[in-house]
Scaffold this motif. Sequence first.
Motif, PDB file in Angstrom:
ATOM      1  N   LEU A 189      35.031  -5.597   4.108  1.00  0.00           N
ATOM      2  CA  LEU A 189      34.734  -7.024   4.007  1.00  0.00           C
ATOM      3  C   LEU A 189      33.318  -7.241   3.489  1.00  0.00           C
ATOM      4  N   LEU A 190      32.364  -6.501   4.018  1.00  0.00           N
ATOM      5  CA  LEU A 190      30.969  -6.630   3.579  1.00  0.00           C
ATOM      6  C   LEU A 190      30.811  -6.224   2.114  1.00  0.00           C
ATOM      7  N   LEU A 191      31.574  -5.250   1.685  1.00  0.00           N
ATOM      8  CA  LEU A 191      31.549  -4.844   0.282  1.00  0.00           C
ATOM      9  C   LEU A 191      32.031  -5.980  -0.605  1.00  0.00           C
ATOM     10  N   GLU A 192      33.096  -6.652  -0.191  1.00  0.00           N
ATOM     11  CA  GLU A 192      33.582  -7.818  -0.941  1.00  0.00           C
ATOM     12  C   GLU A 192      32.499  -8.878  -1.069  1.00  0.00           C
ATOM     13  N   GLN A 193      31.684  -9.020  -0.037  1.00  0.00           N
ATOM     14  CA  GLN A 193      30.624 -10.022  -0.023  1.00  0.00           C
ATOM     15  C   GLN A 193      29.330  -9.504  -0.652  1.00  0.00           C
ATOM     16  N   ASN A 194      29.387  -8.288  -1.180  1.00  0.00           N
ATOM     17  CA  ASN A 194      28.238  -7.643  -1.825  1.00  0.00           C
ATOM     18  C   ASN A 194      27.082  -7.387  -0.858  1.00  0.00           C
ATOM     19  N   GLN A 195      27.397  -7.284   0.432  1.00  0.00           N
ATOM     20  CA  GLN A 195      26.394  -6.897   1.423  1.00  0.00           C
ATOM     21  C   GLN A 195      26.418  -5.367   1.535  1.00  0.00           C
ATOM     22  N   LEU A 196      25.898  -4.730   0.501  1.00  0.00           N
ATOM     23  CA  LEU A 196      26.089  -3.296   0.337  1.00  0.00           C
ATOM     24  C   LEU A 196      25.364  -2.479   1.404  1.00  0.00           C
ATOM     25  N   GLY A 197      24.142  -2.883   1.750  1.00  0.00           N
ATOM     26  CA  GLY A 197      23.385  -2.146   2.756  1.00  0.00           C
ATOM     27  C   GLY A 197      24.085  -2.131   4.100  1.00  0.00           C
ATOM     28  N   LYS A 198      24.597  -3.303   4.523  1.00  0.00           N
ATOM     29  CA  LYS A 198      25.305  -3.383   5.801  1.00  0.00           C
ATOM     30  C   LYS A 198      26.620  -2.600   5.743  1.00  0.00           C
ATOM     31  N   ALA A 199      27.304  -2.690   4.604  1.00  0.00           N
ATOM     32  CA  ALA A 199      28.561  -1.954   4.457  1.00  0.00           C
ATOM     33  C   ALA A 199      28.310  -0.456   4.615  1.00  0.00           C
ATOM     34  N   ARG A 200      27.250   0.033   3.979  1.00  0.00           N
ATOM     35  CA  ARG A 200      26.941   1.460   4.073  1.00  0.00           C
ATOM     36  C   ARG A 200      26.604   1.850   5.517  1.00  0.00           C
ATOM     37  N   HIS A 201      25.899   0.970   6.218  1.00  0.00           N
ATOM     38  CA  HIS A 201      25.531   1.257   7.611  1.00  0.00           C
ATOM     39  C   HIS A 201      26.773   1.483   8.466  1.00  0.00           C
ATOM     40  N   PHE A 202      27.771   0.606   8.339  1.00  0.00           N
ATOM     41  CA  PHE A 202      28.959   0.734   9.190  1.00  0.00           C
ATOM     42  C   PHE A 202      29.823   1.920   8.770  1.00  0.00           C
ATOM     43  N   LEU A 203      29.809   2.259   7.491  1.00  0.00           N
ATOM     44  CA  LEU A 203      30.547   3.448   7.064  1.00  0.00           C
ATOM     45  C   LEU A 203      29.886   4.716   7.591  1.00  0.00           C
ATOM     46  N   GLN A 204      28.571   4.745   7.584  1.00  0.00           N
ATOM     47  CA  GLN A 204      27.874   5.903   8.166  1.00  0.00           C
ATOM     48  C   GLN A 204      28.166   6.013   9.661  1.00  0.00           C
ATOM     49  N   GLN A 205      28.254   4.865  10.326  1.00  0.00           N
ATOM     50  CA  GLN A 205      28.588   4.858  11.754  1.00  0.00           C
ATOM     51  C   GLN A 205      29.999   5.412  11.973  1.00  0.00           C
ATOM     52  N   ALA A 206      30.924   5.035  11.093  1.00  0.00           N
ATOM     53  CA  ALA A 206      32.299   5.531  11.208  1.00  0.00           C
ATOM     54  C   ALA A 206      32.361   7.031  10.951  1.00  0.00           C
ATOM     55  N   LEU A 207      31.630   7.497   9.944  1.00  0.00           N
ATOM     56  CA  LEU A 207      31.650   8.925   9.627  1.00  0.00           C
ATOM     57  C   LEU A 207      31.008   9.749  10.735  1.00  0.00           C
ATOM     58  N   LYS A 208      30.007   9.189  11.366  1.00  0.00           N
ATOM     59  CA  LYS A 208      29.376   9.879  12.494  1.00  0.00           C
ATOM     60  C   LYS A 208      30.363  10.002  13.655  1.00  0.00           C
ATOM     61  N   SER A 209      31.201   8.985  13.828  1.00  0.00           N
ATOM     62  CA  SER A 209      32.197   9.016  14.909  1.00  0.00           C
ATOM     63  C   SER A 209      33.316  10.008  14.593  1.00  0.00           C
ATOM     64  N   GLY A 210      33.660  10.152  13.304  1.00  0.00           N
ATOM     65  CA  GLY A 210      34.708  11.090  12.909  1.00  0.00           C
ATOM     66  C   GLY A 210      36.100  10.599  13.265  1.00  0.00           C
ATOM     67  N   ASP A 211      36.999  11.511  13.447  1.00  0.00           N
ATOM     68  CA  ASP A 211      38.389  11.187  13.776  1.00  0.00           C
ATOM     69  C   ASP A 211      38.480  10.803  15.251  1.00  0.00           C
ATOM     70  N   THR A 212      38.707   9.525  15.502  1.00  0.00           N
ATOM     71  CA  THR A 212      38.803   9.053  16.894  1.00  0.00           C
ATOM     72  C   THR A 212      40.226   8.615  17.239  1.00  0.00           C
ATOM     73  N   ALA A 213      41.198   9.232  16.570  1.00  0.00           N
ATOM     74  CA  ALA A 213      42.593   8.874  16.834  1.00  0.00           C
ATOM     75  C   ALA A 213      43.003   9.189  18.267  1.00  0.00           C
ATOM     76  N   TYR A 214      42.228  10.047  18.932  1.00  0.00           N
ATOM     77  CA  TYR A 214      42.541  10.357  20.332  1.00  0.00           C
ATOM     78  C   TYR A 214      42.154   9.211  21.264  1.00  0.00           C
ATOM     79  N   ARG A 215      41.395   8.224  20.755  1.00  0.00           N
ATOM     80  CA  ARG A 215      40.959   7.111  21.597  1.00  0.00           C
ATOM     81  C   ARG A 215      41.530   5.772  21.170  1.00  0.00           C
ATOM     82  N   TYR A 216      41.802   5.632  19.877  1.00  0.00           N
ATOM     83  CA  TYR A 216      42.226   4.336  19.339  1.00  0.00           C
ATOM     84  C   TYR A 216      43.465   4.504  18.463  1.00  0.00           C
TER      85      TYR A 216
END
Length: 649
Positions: free
Chosen positions: A284-311
């Motif tokens: 969504l942030l990418l669509e809005q061209n909020q690139l810095g925030k989009a990158r922040h949340f993607l880095q947060q997701a990559l740091k979390s990794g595969d969380t299919a065991y929780r969600y």
Amino acid sequence: MTTPDITLCMIVKNEANYLEKCLSSVQGIVSEIIIVDTGSEDNSKDIALKFGAKLIDMPWENDFSKARNLSLKHATSPWILVLDADEAVGHWNKEQLQHLLGAAHIHGYWLPIIHYIGDAPEADFVTDHVCRLFRNDKRIIFRGIIHEETASSIWELSEGEIAFAELHIYHYGYLEDELQRKKKYQRNLALINSGLQLQPNHLILRYALGAEYYQQEQYHAAADVLLPLLADVPTQSGYASDIYLKTAYALQRCNRQQESEEIFHAGSLLFPDFTDLLEGYAALLLEQNQLGKARHFLQQALKSGDTAYRYPSSSGSGTYRTELLAGRVCEKLFLYLNARKHYEAAIQFKPNYTDAWKQLVPLSLLSGERLSLIALTRCHIHALSPITLGYLVPAALNARDFEWLNTLSIASQLPLAVQTIVQTYLVCTQQQDGYHTLAPLEQLLHDPSVLSERSSILGYLWALSCRAGDTESAMQWLVSILPYRPEMLSIHHFLTGLSGIKPSLPELSYAIQLLLQVGAWDSVLTLYRQSGSSSFQWCKLPQPLYYGLLEAPIPVKKQWCSIYVSQIPQYNTSTDCAEWLLYMAIACSCGETPKIALLDEMALRKIGGTTAAVGLSYYKFILAAKAYPHGITTGQIPWGLLVRSASQI
């Protein structure tokens, strides 16, 4: 090792397509099979009896829990496993299973269910966890006429505890063919609505209704149902995270962007490692061209990794799919090195991930990292599917990268015709006049097993004849191509200077790609020159071809620049900007000083955005370096990458 003391409990109706696969998967895992049949008219019962199942007939009463609980009453083992007929267990380890069954304080286990979706089995999937393995205790029962569950009855026990177990169940019932065959959407909606008539405020049923609308892509209806649930759902419930995700995405699809962002933001605070939600927020942030925030949340997701065991999660979230999106965001930020690392990471997670290869290939070629691309290809060559190779081989041909193409040619998955085309191409491009090497291609025309590739083979024979300057043979092969591609006749007219109908853009693009791949430079330049002021643009061709053009002989590139300038380019669209950047790239690669009028420069600034501004700044550096060769540094971003960025606007 002895068979675990587990009863498999199932309800079945007309499941002959899947039942044998399901029951075969539990052989040696369960000691008893109880099947409640609710009215099968196929040979489901015969299959069940073949596996030693105890059959119980029961009329269907539109209540899943009622049928499930009947099966539980007949179980005699201390533990119960529940499966649907369109499910199968993975390769469960008996020793691990026995250890789990021996845990005295555990009453049930959350098991990961891999739901395959779409058209192809075992391709894309979503994952969630359901309590399907639990103690045989009369207090543990199913609840709910649909989306029935046992967890609530376990939690009501004073000592009730449910743990997670890595015992996978594979579910094939969400594949599109099965959904249509069983009419699951209609059935589920009917059951949910009948339940809501009796209990209009029932939280789980309201969630189930919203989820059904969501699955059917009825996003307005889904948002209307799910949004009010956020005020009622307990955060610690197993489905709160999914409600936040589905609500935010449904709102986004309804163009309710501000509400969507608010829900994504709230969800990211409550579930900071829920990678599907973080990735959705970033999109969504990418669509809005909020690139810095989009990158922040993607880095947060990559740091979390595969969380299919929780969600509840979908395939690739937190791993290869998130890496791909992170790469795209980095490219928009001109962080090309970071982008390349993300694409490479996506491929390391999933070597056959075609979408990642499609981004990595042009990025690596245009940034001068072809050797790392070749090394990665060599590392994963035997894991690549025909679909992925169907992208990579033409990309290598367009790039005229012989070493990379040679690496790809060893893939045993390549069809015979493609292998022969590649091998012939590699031979003929190593010689100044490779025309005499066409015999293997000609022989292939008589092989009925490669009939589907006949058009491609004829195309290469024509292009190689053009390269050799053999007009007669080129015409012979052209005539053979016409039944497959009638518009190629207009290409012949262009090349020979005959008046006639101009070729269509797809046909012109096809011909130029073939000619460039074999190095028929005179023909390439003739077609470009003859295209005149038509709407043909090089930047609309596959991006690996930019590299092939940039690696052309210097005289060819000088002529190309001369043709570009002579056609008096117009600058009205973003693709016009990309075309100008390609001209800049080619001019700089062959020592030409690029030119642009002041009015055209102003037009580029209006249409090209940040990429055009960067390109124009570099252009000024080039002019300054010409005037002061010892004191000016030129730009650091390769021109080819700017062309790529402008082409993707």
